[in-house]
Scaffold this motif. Sequence first.
Motif, PDB file in Angstrom:
ATOM      1  N   ILE A   1      -3.195  16.171  40.012  1.00 34.39           N
ATOM      2  CA  ILE A   1      -2.877  15.893  38.638  1.00 34.39           C
ATOM      3  C   ILE A   1      -4.231  15.589  37.793  1.00 34.39           C
ATOM      4  N   GLN A   2      -4.885  14.574  38.576  1.00 38.88           N
ATOM      5  CA  GLN A   2      -5.994  14.096  37.844  1.00 38.88           C
ATOM      6  C   GLN A   2      -7.056  14.957  37.828  1.00 38.88           C
ATOM      7  N   LYS A   3      -7.147  16.080  39.110  1.00 36.46           N
ATOM      8  CA  LYS A   3      -8.116  17.030  39.019  1.00 36.46           C
ATOM      9  C   LYS A   3      -7.783  18.084  38.007  1.00 36.46           C
ATOM     10  N   ARG A   4      -6.389  18.252  37.723  1.00 42.62           N
ATOM     11  CA  ARG A   4      -5.837  19.310  36.755  1.00 42.62           C
ATOM     12  C   ARG A   4      -6.521  18.950  35.351  1.00 42.62           C
ATOM     13  N   LEU A   5      -6.342  17.507  35.266  1.00 41.65           N
ATOM     14  CA  LEU A   5      -6.715  16.974  33.848  1.00 41.65           C
ATOM     15  C   LEU A   5      -8.303  17.190  33.659  1.00 41.65           C
ATOM     16  N   LEU A   6      -8.764  16.851  34.718  1.00 43.87           N
ATOM     17  CA  LEU A   6     -10.352  17.073  34.472  1.00 43.87           C
ATOM     18  C   LEU A   6     -10.779  18.154  34.353  1.00 43.87           C
ATOM     19  N   GLU A   7      -9.912  19.340  35.022  1.00 43.52           N
ATOM     20  CA  GLU A   7     -10.289  20.884  34.615  1.00 43.52           C
ATOM     21  C   GLU A   7      -9.792  21.279  33.285  1.00 43.52           C
ATOM     22  N   GLU A   8      -8.866  20.620  32.535  1.00 47.36           N
ATOM     23  CA  GLU A   8      -8.598  21.028  31.183  1.00 47.36           C
ATOM     24  C   GLU A   8      -9.608  20.420  30.193  1.00 47.36           C
ATOM     25  N   ILE A   9     -10.007  18.992  30.413  1.00 47.63           N
ATOM     26  CA  ILE A   9     -10.876  18.414  29.351  1.00 47.63           C
ATOM     27  C   ILE A   9     -12.607  18.906  29.836  1.00 47.63           C
ATOM     28  N   ALA A  10     -12.798  19.223  30.777  1.00 47.93           N
ATOM     29  CA  ALA A  10     -14.122  19.095  31.153  1.00 47.93           C
ATOM     30  C   ALA A  10     -14.778  20.313  31.957  1.00 47.93           C
ATOM     31  N   ASP A  11     -13.697  21.270  32.186  1.00 46.89           N
ATOM     32  CA  ASP A  11     -13.913  22.473  32.968  1.00 46.89           C
ATOM     33  C   ASP A  11     -14.564  22.180  34.188  1.00 46.89           C
ATOM     34  N   LEU A  12     -14.280  20.742  34.656  1.00 50.99           N
ATOM     35  CA  LEU A  12     -14.941  20.473  35.906  1.00 50.99           C
ATOM     36  C   LEU A  12     -13.722  20.715  37.161  1.00 50.99           C
ATOM     37  N   HIS A  13     -14.594  21.217  38.150  1.00 51.26           N
ATOM     38  CA  HIS A  13     -13.741  21.591  39.405  1.00 51.26           C
ATOM     39  C   HIS A  13     -14.270  20.591  40.646  1.00 51.26           C
ATOM     40  N   THR A  14     -15.511  20.220  40.325  1.00 52.71           N
ATOM     41  CA  THR A  14     -16.336  19.555  41.434  1.00 52.71           C
ATOM     42  C   THR A  14     -17.210  18.439  40.747  1.00 52.71           C
ATOM     43  N   ILE A  15     -18.019  17.811  41.529  1.00 55.99           N
ATOM     44  CA  ILE A  15     -18.642  16.767  40.830  1.00 55.99           C
ATOM     45  C   ILE A  15     -19.674  17.256  39.846  1.00 55.99           C
ATOM     46  N   PRO A  16     -19.609  16.960  38.677  1.00 55.99           N
ATOM     47  CA  PRO A  16     -20.874  17.823  37.698  1.00 55.99           C
ATOM     48  C   PRO A  16     -22.311  17.285  38.269  1.00 55.99           C
ATOM     49  N   GLU A  17     -23.119  18.324  37.608  1.00 57.90           N
ATOM     50  CA  GLU A  17     -24.580  18.347  37.943  1.00 57.90           C
ATOM     51  C   GLU A  17     -24.883  17.190  36.902  1.00 57.90           C
ATOM     52  N   GLY A  18     -25.908  16.404  37.389  1.00 61.95           N
ATOM     53  CA  GLY A  18     -26.554  15.455  36.047  1.00 61.95           C
ATOM     54  C   GLY A  18     -26.003  14.114  36.330  1.00 61.95           C
ATOM     55  N   ALA A  19     -26.122  13.289  35.112  1.00 60.34           N
ATOM     56  CA  ALA A  19     -25.592  12.021  35.069  1.00 60.34           C
ATOM     57  C   ALA A  19     -24.159  12.404  34.823  1.00 60.34           C
ATOM     58  N   TYR A  20     -23.376  11.538  35.496  1.00 63.90           N
ATOM     59  CA  TYR A  20     -21.690  11.574  35.031  1.00 63.90           C
ATOM     60  C   TYR A  20     -21.073  10.190  35.437  1.00 63.90           C
ATOM     61  N   ASN A  21     -20.053   9.921  34.554  1.00 63.78           N
ATOM     62  CA  ASN A  21     -19.069   8.735  35.274  1.00 63.78           C
ATOM     63  C   ASN A  21     -17.752   9.368  34.857  1.00 63.78           C
ATOM     64  N   ILE A  22     -16.751   9.377  35.963  1.00 66.71           N
ATOM     65  CA  ILE A  22     -15.567   9.591  35.945  1.00 66.71           C
ATOM     66  C   ILE A  22     -14.445   8.395  35.881  1.00 66.71           C
ATOM     67  N   ARG A  23     -13.923   8.449  34.553  1.00 70.57           N
ATOM     68  CA  ARG A  23     -13.061   7.080  34.559  1.00 70.57           C
ATOM     69  C   ARG A  23     -11.620   7.572  34.993  1.00 70.57           C
ATOM     70  N   SER A  24     -10.935   6.836  35.616  1.00 71.94           N
ATOM     71  CA  SER A  24      -9.596   7.445  36.231  1.00 71.94           C
ATOM     72  C   SER A  24      -8.504   6.108  36.189  1.00 71.94           C
ATOM     73  N   ASN A  25      -7.745   6.299  35.527  1.00 71.95           N
ATOM     74  CA  ASN A  25      -6.691   4.795  35.567  1.00 71.95           C
ATOM     75  C   ASN A  25      -7.489   3.664  35.257  1.00 71.95           C
ATOM     76  N   SER A  26      -8.095   3.536  34.419  1.00 76.72           N
ATOM     77  CA  SER A  26      -9.153   2.378  34.034  1.00 76.72           C
ATOM     78  C   SER A  26     -10.202   1.867  35.062  1.00 76.72           C
ATOM     79  N   GLU A  27     -10.341   2.718  35.872  1.00 75.45           N
ATOM     80  CA  GLU A  27     -11.208   2.438  36.932  1.00 75.45           C
ATOM     81  C   GLU A  27     -12.463   3.602  36.922  1.00 75.45           C
ATOM     82  N   SER A  28     -13.596   3.266  37.436  1.00 75.30           N
ATOM     83  CA  SER A  28     -14.443   4.347  37.439  1.00 75.30           C
ATOM     84  C   SER A  28     -14.475   4.897  39.025  1.00 75.30           C
ATOM     85  N   ALA A  29     -14.131   6.301  39.027  1.00 76.09           N
ATOM     86  CA  ALA A  29     -13.862   7.005  40.076  1.00 76.09           C
ATOM     87  C   ALA A  29     -15.104   7.576  40.766  1.00 76.09           C
ATOM     88  N   GLY A  30     -16.091   7.537  39.920  1.00 71.37           N
ATOM     89  CA  GLY A  30     -17.435   7.767  40.427  1.00 71.37           C
ATOM     90  C   GLY A  30     -18.763   7.874  39.284  1.00 71.37           C
TER      91      GLY A  30
END
Lengths: 308, 242
Positions: A7-36
Amino acid sequence: MKKLDSIQKRLLEEIADLHTIPEGAYNIRSNSESAGRRSTANIEIIPKTDVAGLDIRIKAGTRRESVHIPVVMTQSGLKELVYNDFYIGEGADVVIIAGCGIDNCGSADSEHDGIHRFYVGKNARVKYIEKHYGSGDGAGKRILNPGTEVYQEEGSTVEMEMAQIKGVDDTERTTTAELAAGAKLVVRERLMTHGNQRAISTYVVNLNGADSSADVVSRSVARDNSYQRFDAKIIGNAPCNGHTECDSIIMDNGRILAVPGLEANDVDAALLHEAAIGKIAGEQLTKLMTLGLTEQEAEEQIISGFLK
Amino acid sequence: MLELKHISFDVEDGGQGREIIRDISLTIPDGRLVVVTGPNGGGKSTLARLIMGIERPTSGAIVLNGEDITNLSITERARRGIGFAFQQPVRFKGLTVLDLLRLAAGRELNPAEACEYLAAVGLCARDYINREVNASLSGGELKRVEIATVLARGTALSLFDEPEAGIDLWSFQNLIEVFEGMRKNIRDSAIMIISHQERILNIADEIVMLADGHVEKQGPKDEILPGLIGTAAAVAACRKAI
């Protein structure tokens, strides 16, 4: 990086067209924690210590780099207030992709309030893309209240694309901007509300410097019993150009209030507003039906084109 | 082949019924280009709209290739092979020329295919394919895109309601060439054009003269056209198109 569920992956795809780890700088916040998180040589992402959120520092002269900071929430009843501050160095040219997806299958409301502040240095260029999306059939609401503050130094350009097409029950979006001489702000907002949703969007843009300009355009569709308010105010405090436009399609029992506002405090301020609300024109449906589409297919094509 | 059998169409006008079309029976055989002409207000556009299903006749029957389509919707008629180019094409915010051509063709079109349709109506595809079909297109451009959507459909019966209206003289020459091209490749399809233009009447196989809601004259071009020259039903391009 922490593992994300489907579900989290699907949401990421919807909002950021992300399927994998993005290139460049990133921060993925998932349920109030940093997931990467990853910083690069030119873009530093540092967690705040006093409140939830991030400081994102982009070095002067950084060219053609991107920052992804998506947020996903799948835990029902979660409420968070997050502050992200972007410091964009002189002459930088970057793309920032934010966005929030909430999946709420539970009965408690889930809410993400994100405050984004942009400090844009001289002659820097920023493209900011933000998508909001909600899913899940729980009785708990999906609530997003984004606050955006933009401070533009001389000659800088900020282009913002903001979209909320589906599933967010309640939104209050407030965007303010202060522009110095020669700065340029372009906003494209796309919004669709359905069910009993409510969306409020407020803009206050101050054109403070000579030759600054702002172009704020919203296209929206209100279906079912939803309600929208678009309140855009441009204040010209110097010789400047400002344009605001609200173009809306209304359907079913939807309701829309458009409140365009202009304030000129300088004789050379040129300000213009346009607002139009109406249902889909009958001839548009007829034309597409003569191409073989059903009335419903025609309606879908017209709306998806309008919100493209 | 399209057959109209005793078609009448009334509208409410100030509480009273007014006949727009009076008992028209007409056959448009495959392989023919038929031009419907006649004075303004004679019912020409209404006739085309009745065939497309945008209006429904008060009485009578419309038969396409042996099937009674009188009670079919616009969509169903379109799917059975009727195409329609509007006199005043509608604009769409957000839909591009390519989107519209794809919807017309009913399939994905690659840009090269879409370009063929645009080239046929005298538009440089590179400049137009990604343009929105909105107020940024001039009346003449919009009209040509409209005709291109009918070409892209490749329909068994193509209806054109005053295709020359709103088109400048230079484009008018192109337009004639478009119809001549369609006429050449007509095979087992049929074309019906509503027009006053002498040069469009001149490429017709058959001419139908409509006045006061009924067929006043009908027959092969060579029989009908000489009697129309100089009347409001057959105007030289320079008088009407400017």
